[in-house]
Motif scaffolding. Structure first.
Motif, mmCIF file in Angstrom:
data_model
loop_
_atom_site.group_PDB
_atom_site.id
_atom_site.type_symbol
_atom_site.label_atom_id
_atom_site.label_comp_id
_atom_site.label_asym_id
_atom_site.label_seq_id
_atom_site.Cartn_x
_atom_site.Cartn_y
_atom_site.Cartn_z
ATOM 1 N N PHE A 91 4.849 -1.629 -3.705
ATOM 2 C CA PHE A 91 4.465 -0.736 -4.801
ATOM 3 C C PHE A 91 4.616 0.721 -4.388
ATOM 4 N N LYS A 92 4.179 1.054 -3.183
ATOM 5 C CA LYS A 92 4.274 2.448 -2.729
ATOM 6 C C LYS A 92 5.727 2.894 -2.635
ATOM 7 N N ARG A 93 6.560 2.025 -2.108
ATOM 8 C CA ARG A 93 7.975 2.384 -1.964
ATOM 9 C C ARG A 93 8.644 2.559 -3.324
ATOM 10 N N LYS A 94 8.403 1.636 -4.249
ATOM 11 C CA LYS A 94 9.063 1.700 -5.548
ATOM 12 C C LYS A 94 8.524 2.843 -6.413
ATOM 13 N N LEU A 95 7.206 3.011 -6.442
ATOM 14 C CA LEU A 95 6.640 4.069 -7.287
ATOM 15 C C LEU A 95 6.992 5.457 -6.764
ATOM 16 N N LYS A 96 7.036 5.599 -5.447
ATOM 17 C CA LYS A 96 7.426 6.883 -4.873
ATOM 18 C C LYS A 96 8.913 7.143 -5.101
ATOM 19 N N GLY A 97 9.736 6.138 -4.858
ATOM 20 C CA GLY A 97 11.184 6.316 -4.992
ATOM 21 C C GLY A 97 11.637 6.507 -6.425
ATOM 22 N N PHE B 83 -0.346 6.741 -4.358
ATOM 23 C CA PHE B 83 -1.700 6.217 -4.545
ATOM 24 C C PHE B 83 -2.237 5.794 -3.179
ATOM 25 N N ASN B 84 -3.522 5.476 -3.130
ATOM 26 C CA ASN B 84 -4.156 5.157 -1.854
ATOM 27 C C ASN B 84 -4.012 3.691 -1.460
ATOM 28 N N GLU B 85 -4.624 2.798 -2.217
ATOM 29 C CA GLU B 85 -4.587 1.382 -1.874
ATOM 30 C C GLU B 85 -4.247 0.547 -3.103
ATOM 31 N N LEU B 86 -3.755 -0.656 -2.839
ATOM 32 C CA LEU B 86 -3.525 -1.624 -3.910
ATOM 33 C C LEU B 86 -4.418 -2.830 -3.667
#
Length: 349
Positions: free
Chosen positions: A224-230, A236-239
């Motif tokens: 999620f972090k990689r896709k949402l940032k890219g 965001f902090n945690e999932l």
């Protein structure tokens, strides 16, 4: 194996409430019940470790109608917590040292006294969590300043986002939800929420979109972090990966799609004794919109109020008695102990 039979919520005694029908289905298994499972583990009676989190359901009204919703929330729901009941909650908090208040719904922000309640909690120095569906921020102009309001009171925002793709998110939560969610996340990021050097916490919640268990939480968070940032420059902090429990709207779906037997079997087969001690009912008390007390948000939706002689309404709040209570169990509890475990804060192991 679970009993092989067709189950119908509509086909049972029409005198039973929908909740009673759901409880009847949950209790009808051939394998060891969840309560007996804990007996085997010498964890019965099952008791809390304390009360660290005061979780308040502000009402069942919501601007969305999600397929997996265990609250059966929606725009047509009229159940809303009154200010009088909120005051009873404040009175209860004033006589305890509970530090965290977790506000949920429905969309808690749709309660007309939501901001008053947050302000009262903030003035008492409580750590406030709001479970925000994101789209509420854009639902109406009166909600557009919610990010700034959250920031003012140092509210921790926990937001549902089923997936980092529009197709899978909209399939679970409705057309256009993904686009609005992304816009709301950008608004939160723009004032510091979820950024590495900020104290403003922004956490996401992932629920599977069908009758299966969530994947590894750490792996999902990294993806999620990689896709949402890219794709959107969102941070965001945690999932939190949360298992869909077989209650309310999700149980209706399981029964209608004839997936109930298989899904319950998955939960039972994945039972993890190591996940038991970290389940949320051990450190949380759940307050319904009408002031009744429950061991957790899931028991609340099955109307499984506190029992065994313990006061079960906020007007009779007694933290010492509540800490000594016996937790009410049923077979939906298998959902909280499957795999790595599941709670409002993600995995339990």
């Amino acid at each position: 194996m679970l009993k092989e039979r067709k189950i119908s919520l509509q086909g049972q005694d029409h005198q039973l409430s929908h909740t009673d029908k759901q409880l009847s289905i949950l209790q009808d298994i051939d394998q060891i019940s969840f309560a007996d499972q804990l007996e085997v583990l010498n964890k019965s009676p099952f008791k809390p470790t304390g009360i660290d989190i005061f979780q308040v359901n502000m009402g069942k009204m919501c601007n969305q109608v999600c397929k997996h919703c265990h609250v059966d929330a929606g725009p047509d729901r009229k159940e809303i917590m009154s200010r009088d009941t909120m005051q009873l909650c404040l009175d209860a908090l004033d006589q305890s040292d509970i530090s965290t208040v977790d506000l949920t719904g429905g969309a808690p922000e749709m309660n007309p006294d939501f901001r008053w309640f947050v302000e009262q909690l903030s003035s008492r120095g409580k750590h406030i969590i709001v479970r925000c569906n994101l789209t509420i921020i854009l639902a109406n102009k009166k909600y557009n300043d919610l990010p700034e309001f959250y920031k003012k009171h140092q509210v921790e925002v926990v937001s549902s986002l089923p997936h980092f793709s529009a197709r899978r998110t909209d399939a679970q939560r409705g057309d256009g939800v993904f686009e609005k969610s992304i816009e709301a996340l950008k608004m939160l990021n723009s004032i510091g929420y979820g950024l590495p050097d900020s104290d403003l916490k922004l956490n996401l919640v992932y629920n599977p979109s069908g009758a299966f268990l969530p994947a590894d939480q750490n792996g999902l968070e990294n993806e999620f972090k990689r896709k949402l940032k890219g794709d959107f420059d969102i941070e965001f902090n945690e999932l939190y990966a949360i298992t869909n429990l077989p209650i309310s709207r999700f149980l209706d779906y399981l029964v209608a799609s004839e997936n109930y037997q298989d899904y319950m079997q998955k939960l039972i087969d994945a039972f993890n004794p190591a996940a038991v001690d970290g389940v949320m009912c051990r450190n949380t008390i759940s307050i319904g919109w009408d002031g009744f007390l429950f061991d957790c948000d899931f028991n609340q939706m099955l109307d499984l109020k506190l029992n065994h002689g313990i006061p079960n309404h906020i007007k009779d709040f007694d933290v010492d008695l509540l800490t000594k209570r016996e937790i009410i169990l049923n077979n939906h509890c298998y959902g909280c102990t499957a795999g790595a475990g599941s709670s409002c804060g993600g995995v339990t192991t």
